[in-house]
Design a protein around this motif. Sequence first.
Motif, PDB file in Angstrom:
ATOM      1  N   LEU B  42       0.817  -1.213   0.000  1.00 17.26           N
ATOM      2  CA  LEU B  42       0.000   0.000   0.000  1.00 17.26           C
ATOM      3  C   LEU B  42       0.849   1.260   0.000  1.00 17.26           C
ATOM      4  CD1 LEU B  42      -2.793  -1.006   2.505  1.00 17.26           C
ATOM      5  CD2 LEU B  42      -3.022  -0.636   0.056  1.00 17.26           C
ATOM      6  N   LEU B  43       2.032   1.175   0.549  1.00 19.84           N
ATOM      7  CA  LEU B  43       2.897   2.353   0.582  1.00 19.84           C
ATOM      8  C   LEU B  43       4.030   2.262  -0.413  1.00 19.84           C
ATOM      9  CD1 LEU B  43       2.531   2.736   4.270  1.00 19.84           C
ATOM     10  CD2 LEU B  43       2.509   4.678   2.706  1.00 19.84           C
ATOM     11  N   LEU B  44       4.608   1.060  -0.492  1.00 19.60           N
ATOM     12  CA  LEU B  44       5.801   0.937  -1.325  1.00 19.60           C
ATOM     13  C   LEU B  44       5.480   1.170  -2.798  1.00 19.60           C
ATOM     14  CD1 LEU B  44       8.570   0.639  -0.364  1.00 19.60           C
ATOM     15  CD2 LEU B  44       8.484  -1.816  -0.732  1.00 19.60           C
ATOM     16  N   ARG B  70       3.312  20.112  -5.376  1.00 20.84           N
ATOM     17  CA  ARG B  70       2.152  20.631  -4.634  1.00 20.84           C
ATOM     18  C   ARG B  70       1.647  19.605  -3.619  1.00 20.84           C
ATOM     19  NH1 ARG B  70       0.320  23.931  -9.567  1.00 20.84           N
ATOM     20  NH2 ARG B  70       0.866  26.006  -8.801  1.00 20.84           N
ATOM     21  N   PHE B  71       1.567  18.353  -4.074  1.00 21.69           N
ATOM     22  CA  PHE B  71       1.181  17.304  -3.113  1.00 21.69           C
ATOM     23  C   PHE B  71       2.116  17.348  -1.907  1.00 21.69           C
ATOM     24  CE2 PHE B  71      -0.518  14.079  -6.503  1.00 21.69           C
ATOM     25  CZ  PHE B  71      -1.549  14.948  -6.790  1.00 21.69           C
ATOM     26  N   TYR B  72       3.399  17.412  -2.227  1.00 27.34           N
ATOM     27  CA  TYR B  72       4.430  17.352  -1.185  1.00 27.34           C
ATOM     28  C   TYR B  72       4.333  18.571  -0.270  1.00 27.34           C
ATOM     29  CZ  TYR B  72       9.024  17.959   0.883  1.00 27.34           C
ATOM     30  OH  TYR B  72      10.038  18.179   1.758  1.00 27.34           O
ATOM     31  N   THR B 257      -3.131   8.194   1.815  1.00 24.56           N
ATOM     32  CA  THR B 257      -2.008   7.298   1.558  1.00 24.56           C
ATOM     33  C   THR B 257      -1.512   7.455   0.125  1.00 24.56           C
ATOM     34  OG1 THR B 257      -2.874   5.724   3.151  1.00 24.56           O
ATOM     35  CG2 THR B 257      -1.248   4.893   1.611  1.00 24.56           C
ATOM     36  N   ILE B 258      -2.435   7.641  -0.802  1.00 24.71           N
ATOM     37  CA  ILE B 258      -2.032   7.831  -2.198  1.00 24.71           C
ATOM     38  C   ILE B 258      -1.158   9.081  -2.325  1.00 24.71           C
ATOM     39  CG2 ILE B 258      -2.885   8.416  -4.507  1.00 24.71           C
ATOM     40  CD1 ILE B 258      -5.313   6.637  -3.911  1.00 24.71           C
ATOM     41  N   ILE B 262       3.063   8.798  -3.105  1.00 23.16           N
ATOM     42  CA  ILE B 262       3.655   9.248  -4.360  1.00 23.16           C
ATOM     43  C   ILE B 262       4.521  10.495  -4.144  1.00 23.16           C
ATOM     44  CG2 ILE B 262       1.730  10.705  -5.174  1.00 23.16           C
ATOM     45  CD1 ILE B 262       2.268   9.253  -7.943  1.00 23.16           C
ATOM     46  N   SER B 263       4.124  11.366  -3.204  1.00 19.62           N
ATOM     47  CA  SER B 263       4.950  12.557  -3.026  1.00 19.62           C
ATOM     48  C   SER B 263       6.187  12.280  -2.177  1.00 19.62           C
ATOM     49  CB  SER B 263       4.123  13.718  -2.473  1.00 19.62           C
ATOM     50  OG  SER B 263       3.407  13.313  -1.339  1.00 19.62           O
TER      51      SER B 263
END
Lengths: 45, 370, 70
Positions: B42-44, B70-72, B257-258, B262-263
Amino acid sequence: MSLPLTTFISGISGVFIVMTFLLIMIKLSSKLAIALEKKQEKQES
Amino acid sequence: MELLQGMWTSMAFDNLYWGNFVMWTIALTFVYLAIKKGFEPLLLLPIAFGILLVNLPSEIMTPGEGLLWRFYHYGEEWAIIPPLIFLGIGAMTDFGPVIANPKTLLLGAGAQGGVYVTFFGALALGFDINQAAVIGIIGGADGPTTIFLASKLAPEMMGICAVAAYSYMALVPVIQPPVMKLLTTEAQRKIRMKSLRKVSKLEKIFFPIITVIVITLVVPDAAALMGMFCFGNLLRESGVVDRLSLTAQNELMNIVTIFLGISVGATMPAEVFLSPKVLGVFALGSIAFASATATGIGLAHLMNLFLKEKINPLIGAAGVSAVPMAARVAHKVGSEADKKNYLLMHAMGPNVAGVIGTAVAAGMFISVLK
Amino acid sequence: MANIECPMSGKVWKILVKVGDTVAEDDEVIILEALKMENPIYAPEDGVVKEISVKEGQQVTEGDVLVVLE
């Protein structure tokens, strides 16, 4: 005292102080909760 | 001919260097580990894809412009996502075992010893003190807390420390048992514990309220994490807002989590990731997990000197807060010594207490170092 | 005669015995699922299965009687 040592000592004692304090408070709140529930049961019956 | 040249420069090949190819390989390895080996997929998986994206020449991580930036920026630099994950974890966690046996809170604190062992290890390897704190917190085995602390103290370490924390979490069943067997005797592993008393609903409602008050008063810097955590737990235990509780633990958790995965992956471009320091972080990460296991067991032994009713020292190792992996490992090692010994629920106590312990340790780091 | 009690809360995943079966001490009787982990429950002593008090898929808590032996 050097910064790393300060960090270490305040950190580890902070963690243990919080947990000990929490331990006491949880025990007390459990007692309270159980007492309250008993009282309620008595009232209902 | 000129047309072709124009096309070539508008394409991105020129901007690649060997480091990017190494990062592609790493990203694909993570994809492989996530899919084939089931390592925290789910994370990796999101992290791996983030790594791939940021190592393709584009403006996806350009400050002020790029999507992943922006996500980050809004998610992690502003430290919004880790507390939201804590909200979900709070809504998922049953504190029954802790309330039934509050002594296990101390075991959750004991395992944080590993954080400080690693902290000094990192200082010895030449990391600066803020970086050392973030590397140390890997020993708490808590991804969101690691990311939270990194965003406050050493944002440049966020990606690598998150990856180290999540990959070692997947390796808990490999790292812990040898340490546990080394530090306990066969007879100690066979200790059976009295079954836990039943915990009433009202006690469970009191728990998050008491906890948030106590922790925020003592460690105000842990308020963001613990506030959300206790709020989530109250949603769960109140029993009247199942919709909110389920949203916190399912939909909301999945959504953040998504973005988180990804960020966090996107914080690892080759220029940052491919430095000898990364090897140092990974080496320290394994020390972090092993020493946290050791200090947890050590504290359990210490407590047994004073307790009339002995606890099985194996559950001390579950203070490493990888929930519920560490508890499962404690149970498994215990049942190898005595197959009718069921430690799982007893080990859940220190396990969830470890989550609180790690958040408090992070709060203490912030209060001293920031 | 002995009751096999549930050691921790979870879900009955598989029942490995039938009424009338003879079991020996330490035989696996039931597999309990707790925290996504399969936990075998063992017979405490030799005996014959007299009664099975739970069904597969049922939620059980600590102290529930799972199987009665005699």
